[in-house]
Design an enzyme around this catalytic site. Sequence first.
Site, PDB file in Angstrom:
ATOM      1  CD1 TRP A 160      -3.077  -1.114   0.492  1.00  0.00           C
ATOM      2  CD2 TRP A 160      -1.805  -2.401   1.799  1.00  0.00           C
ATOM      3  NE1 TRP A 160      -3.713  -2.320   0.639  1.00  0.00           N
ATOM      4  CE2 TRP A 160      -2.956  -3.134   1.437  1.00  0.00           C
ATOM      5  CE3 TRP A 160      -0.848  -3.024   2.610  1.00  0.00           C
ATOM      6  CZ2 TRP A 160      -3.187  -4.436   1.870  1.00  0.00           C
ATOM      7  CZ3 TRP A 160      -1.086  -4.316   3.040  1.00  0.00           C
ATOM      8  CH2 TRP A 160      -2.249  -5.006   2.667  1.00  0.00           C
ATOM      9  CG  HIS A 178      -6.465  -0.854   3.410  1.00  0.00           C
ATOM     10  ND1 HIS A 178      -5.995  -2.113   3.643  1.00  0.00           N
ATOM     11  CD2 HIS A 178      -5.975  -0.101   4.449  1.00  0.00           C
ATOM     12  CE1 HIS A 178      -5.254  -2.138   4.736  1.00  0.00           C
ATOM     13  NE2 HIS A 178      -5.224  -0.923   5.244  1.00  0.00           N
ATOM     14  NE  ARG A 204      -4.465   0.903  -2.034  1.00  0.00           N
ATOM     15  CZ  ARG A 204      -4.798  -0.354  -2.177  1.00  0.00           C
ATOM     16  NH1 ARG A 204      -4.238  -1.081  -3.133  1.00  0.00           N
ATOM     17  NH2 ARG A 204      -5.686  -0.913  -1.381  1.00  0.00           N
ATOM     18  CD  GLN A 218     -10.128  -0.854  -0.646  1.00  0.00           C
ATOM     19  OE1 GLN A 218     -10.120  -0.823   0.583  1.00  0.00           O
ATOM     20  NE2 GLN A 218      -9.164  -1.443  -1.342  1.00  0.00           N
ATOM     21  CB  VAL A 261      -7.318 -12.302   6.212  1.00  0.00           C
ATOM     22  CG1 VAL A 261      -8.390 -11.257   6.419  1.00  0.00           C
ATOM     23  CG2 VAL A 261      -6.521 -12.055   4.944  1.00  0.00           C
ATOM     24  CB  ALA A 303     -12.415  -8.842   6.986  1.00  0.00           C
TER      25      ALA A 303
END
Length: 335
Positions: A160, A178, A204, A218, A261, A303
């Site tokens: 990112w 994000h 970004r 997003q 995650v 998520a």
Amino acid sequence: MTETQDTQTSESVEELKSAAVAALNSADSSEKLEAWRVEFMGRKGRLTSLLRGLGSFAIEDRKIVGAAANRLRGELESLYEDRESDSKSSQAPVGSIDITLPGRKPALGGLHPSTQMIREITQAFNEMGFQTIEGPEVELEKYNFDMLNIPADHPARDQWDTIWVDSDTHDDVLLRTHTSPMQARVMEENDPPIRVVVPGKCYRYESTDATHEWHFNQVEGLAVDEGITLADLKGTLYEFARRVFGANRKVRFRCDYFPFVEPGVDMSIDWNGGWMEIMGAGMVHPKVLENAGYDSSKYTGFAFGMGPERISMLRNEITDIRHFFSNDLRFLTQF
Ligand code: FA5
């Protein structure tokens, strides 16, 4: 000047005044108003003649009658100007508005294509029991990275490219890269069960191409509860894809890596014989649950974070994401 002469000349100014005022009051058209101006105030008009005649008066009489005539000129000029502007304003509507022209539709604005897509996405999740919330675009490093299991020296930060609010110091304030920081914020403030979707703008520091903008939207999703599994994630995302793309569009669901995650996945949709990635997703990492103060042996969750512009591209056969923010009405009015 004798008393008789004075009375006669003063009367003639008075007579002129009452004749002029009466004529002005009955001048009910612009033509009559103009005729009045010529008769009383014109170069050969009655008031001018009276003033010219003053030369034949004795000097003292000239002073008295001259002052009265000049006063009258001022009064008549101002009365005339009032009447003239009244007559112009009462004629204006007839002169400037053509009441025979057919009506035209006013140009109405509309919702931006990104907003329309975001609303459709969030509605699909609202119907599956998710609540819509929003969060800050100017974010702390803590929420954008640290709480999401991405410490300062972690190479995954390079995924990112960040726009820092103070680019010299790289202080801890940034434009969120994000919507995932809202996972941490929501868990910090609420106890499970949690089911939220979070639409919003991200930024970004990266070069643009047909599928990448430096600012885009997003929609983040988060579900945390007891007993949530990868099957719940997959079922929810396939149901979402069915609602937005229909039952027959090909969907690819495969492993991917995101530090927050475990396991991580991404979802792509078939696009011109290839694939376009629309989201990253996965089971919330136990460290992220613990950073928020949750017991990771009791709670699990999933998520996801998806790009509404890319989803709109797939739905509307748009070949370049940069159309969304170039403000070209030829593009925007097609929605
Ligand atoms: C992320 O941003 C993760 N936060 C997603 C996530 C959330 C993973 C929760 C796991 C759990 P990624 O950088 O791949 O991941 O972006 C996710 C989606 O945002 C992409 O699939 C794409 O649809 C959209 N996106 C990302 N970068 C851009 C860009 N430069 N321009 C337009 N859309 C983009």
